[in-house]
Write an enzyme that holds these catalytic residues in place. Structure first.
Site, PDB file in Angstrom:
ATOM      1  NE  ARG A 167      -3.010   0.506   3.566  1.00  0.00           N
ATOM      2  CZ  ARG A 167      -2.370   0.643   4.730  1.00  0.00           C
ATOM      3  NH1 ARG A 167      -1.414   1.675   4.637  1.00  0.00           N
ATOM      4  NH2 ARG A 167      -2.478  -0.158   5.650  1.00  0.00           N
ATOM      5  CE1 TYR A 174     -17.066  14.542 -13.629  1.00  0.00           C
ATOM      6  CE2 TYR A 174     -16.159  13.976 -11.605  1.00  0.00           C
ATOM      7  CZ  TYR A 174     -16.631  13.570 -12.875  1.00  0.00           C
ATOM      8  OH  TYR A 174     -16.853  12.275 -12.900  1.00  0.00           O
ATOM      9  CG  ASP A 233     -10.534  18.674 -12.059  1.00  0.00           C
ATOM     10  OD1 ASP A 233      -9.940  18.526 -13.093  1.00  0.00           O
ATOM     11  OD2 ASP A 233     -11.646  18.263 -11.740  1.00  0.00           O
ATOM     12  CE  LYS A 263     -12.910  11.763 -17.183  1.00  0.00           C
ATOM     13  NZ  LYS A 263     -13.217  12.722 -16.237  1.00  0.00           N
TER      14      LYS A 263
HETATM   15  C1  LIG Z   1     -13.844  12.692 -15.138  1.00  0.00           C
HETATM   16  C2  LIG Z   1     -13.796  13.713 -14.338  1.00  0.00           C
HETATM   17  C3  LIG Z   1     -13.399  13.678 -12.927  1.00  0.00           C
HETATM   18  C4  LIG Z   1     -13.516  12.271 -12.243  1.00  0.00           C
HETATM   19  O1  LIG Z   1     -12.581  11.560 -12.858  1.00  0.00           O
HETATM   20  P1  LIG Z   1     -12.938   9.844 -12.605  1.00  0.00           P
HETATM   21  O2  LIG Z   1     -11.690   9.159 -12.917  1.00  0.00           O
HETATM   22  O3  LIG Z   1     -14.142   9.656 -13.559  1.00  0.00           O
HETATM   23  O4  LIG Z   1     -13.090   9.602 -11.384  1.00  0.00           O
HETATM   24  C5  LIG Z   1     -12.801  14.671 -12.122  1.00  0.00           C
HETATM   25  N1  LIG Z   1     -12.754  16.113 -12.876  1.00  0.00           N
HETATM   26  C6  LIG Z   1     -13.049  16.295 -14.158  1.00  0.00           C
HETATM   27  C7  LIG Z   1     -13.057  17.470 -14.466  1.00  0.00           C
HETATM   28  C8  LIG Z   1     -13.437  15.149 -14.952  1.00  0.00           C
HETATM   29  O5  LIG Z   1     -13.839  15.381 -15.859  1.00  0.00           O
END
Ligand SMILES: *Cc1c(COP(=O)(O)O)cnc(C)c1O
Length: 396
Positions: A61, A114, A186, A211
């Site tokens: 971990r 988000y 973010d 992403k």
């Molecule tokens: C998709 C997304 C997230 C969350 O990511 P996951 O891997 O789906 O939990 C957070 N912020 C933004 C801007 C996103 O597009």
């Protein structure tokens, strides 16, 4: 191959850093990529070593050579003091927030964030006595009026999820820092390649690695990078809350990262071509893409960002839901689904009206978010052209 020091790597261009960051082939028998270590228990040579934690690794971990390699590569890319790996983008969001907030604190959260981030604030932070106030993404230095004595964090996302408002990150960060608050951002849309978060005053930079880092729609992953000031609290909370990422997913993220530069440049170019084509269509009321001249956020984007990625939205002329279905259901290349950032194109109808609270959302027609993948632009435009013809026919 000559060994290169970390200090020297930091002087190279970003694509070079993407390729060489975190790799030491001489340590794995010359193989180009680091091995994937599966493991929980790590055996210590002696009782003394076990008790004193002298070996480099103590428990699965707490990290292994595979996670170390990805952490190093990510750090090399954004120049942060340290990074933590999380099992999803949303867990990176919650980890970053919980690393700098305590009971009784106040959080300023951008209204265009988000949506699951918003749910975390409302459902979880609220339960622990942390109050959230949502603010207008266009507020800029005006955020000062919302700061309270207990405001400990200001959270930004630029551009806004789905609606693509740009934020004046340096102006907001300056106010937040003057009041002793931590600045979180973010940075999933731009990635460190197109927006230098730390150079614009951010303390904790979050990416949904699901992403563009992973880039192939085959794993979930998140990362938080920290400035020197924010790093100790982030590292400590991440360890104490038991977060770790499975080694195969770390490997997929690392594999994706190596090509993120070329992929993003192509996403950028193709998305701009598709967006410009859509902007001229009579069925399209508006295109929401900050890299387009005439977009309300264009000046800020041009001042602060080095590029744009493959995700943007369109506002269609007013039409019933059946017309949106006629447009989207028979597209050949744009899959209908959540998430984005993979090599394939996607489309998603959305409506922010129900969950904005500091601002009202009234774009003037139904909205569709588009992710432009790596297919040929001519094929994508042909597909959208046929879809818009179906939209027109269904609209009557
Ligand atoms: C998709 C997304 C997230 C969350 O990511 P996951 O891997 O789906 O939990 C957070 N912020 C933004 C801007 C996103 O597009």
């Amino acid at each position: 191959m000559k060994k290169i020091s970390k200090d020297e790597i930091a002087t190279f261009g970003e694509n070079t850093r993407l390729v060489i960051g975190g790799r030491e082939p001489s340590e794995y028998h010359g193989f180009v990529n680091p091995p994937v270590y599966h493991g929980s228990t790590v055996l210590a040579p002696t009782t003394k070593d076990l008790i004193n934690h002298t070996p480099r690794y103590s428990y699965g971990r707490r990290g292994n050579p595979t996670s170390d390699a990805l952490e190093e590569a990510l750090k090399t890319l954004d120049g942060s003091a340290g990074v933590v790996l999380c099992p999803s983008g949303l867990s990176a969001v919650s980890t970053a927030l919980l690393s700098c907030l305590s009971a009784g604190d106040h959080l300023l959260m951008v209204d265009s964030t988000y949506q699951p981030t918003r749910q975390f604030c409302d459902k979880v932070l609220g339960r622990f006595g942390i109050e959230t106030t949502y603010y207008d993404p266009l507020i800029g230095a005006g955020i000062e009026t919302l700061i309270r004595p207990n405001t400990k964090a200001v959270y930004l996302e630029a551009p806004g999820s789905q609606s693509f408002e740009m934020q004046d990150v340096p102006a907001i960060a300056e106010v937040a820092h003057r009041h002793g608050a931590t600045v979180l951002l973010d940075n999933t849309w731009a990635t460190p390649l197109f927006f230098d978060a730390f150079g614009h005053g951010v303390d904790l930079s979050i990416q949904a690695g699901t992403k563009y880092i992973v880039g192939h729609s085959d794993a979930m992953f998140g990362v938080v990078s920290a400035s020197r000031k924010a790093w100790p609290a982030l590292k400590s909370f991440h360890g104490d809350s038991g977060q770790c990422v499975a080694p195969d997913d770390i490997y997929l993220a690392m594999r994706g990262l190596r090509t993120m530069g070329v992929r993003l440049r192509q996403h950028q170019e193709s998305a701009l071509r598709v967006a410009k084509w859509l902007a001229k269509r009579p069925e399209v009321h508006r295109v929401l893409h900050p890299a387009l001249e005439g977009d309300p956020g264009h000046a800020i984007w041009k001042r602060d960002f080095k590029g744009s990625s493959g995700l943007f939205s369109i506002v269609l002329q007013p039409a019933p839901m059946e017309a949106i279905g006629a447009f989207l259901d028979d597209l050949k290349f744009f899959g209908l689904g959540y998430s984005w950032g993979g090599y394939e194109s996607l489309a998603l109808p959305f409506d922010c009206k129900t969950y904005r609270s500091a601002t009202s959302w009234d774009p003037g027609g139904p909205c569709v978010r588009i992710h432009v993948g790596l297919e040929d632009v001519a094929d994508l435009i042909g597909d959208l052209d046929a879809g818009l013809a179906r939209f027109r026919a269904a609209r009557g």
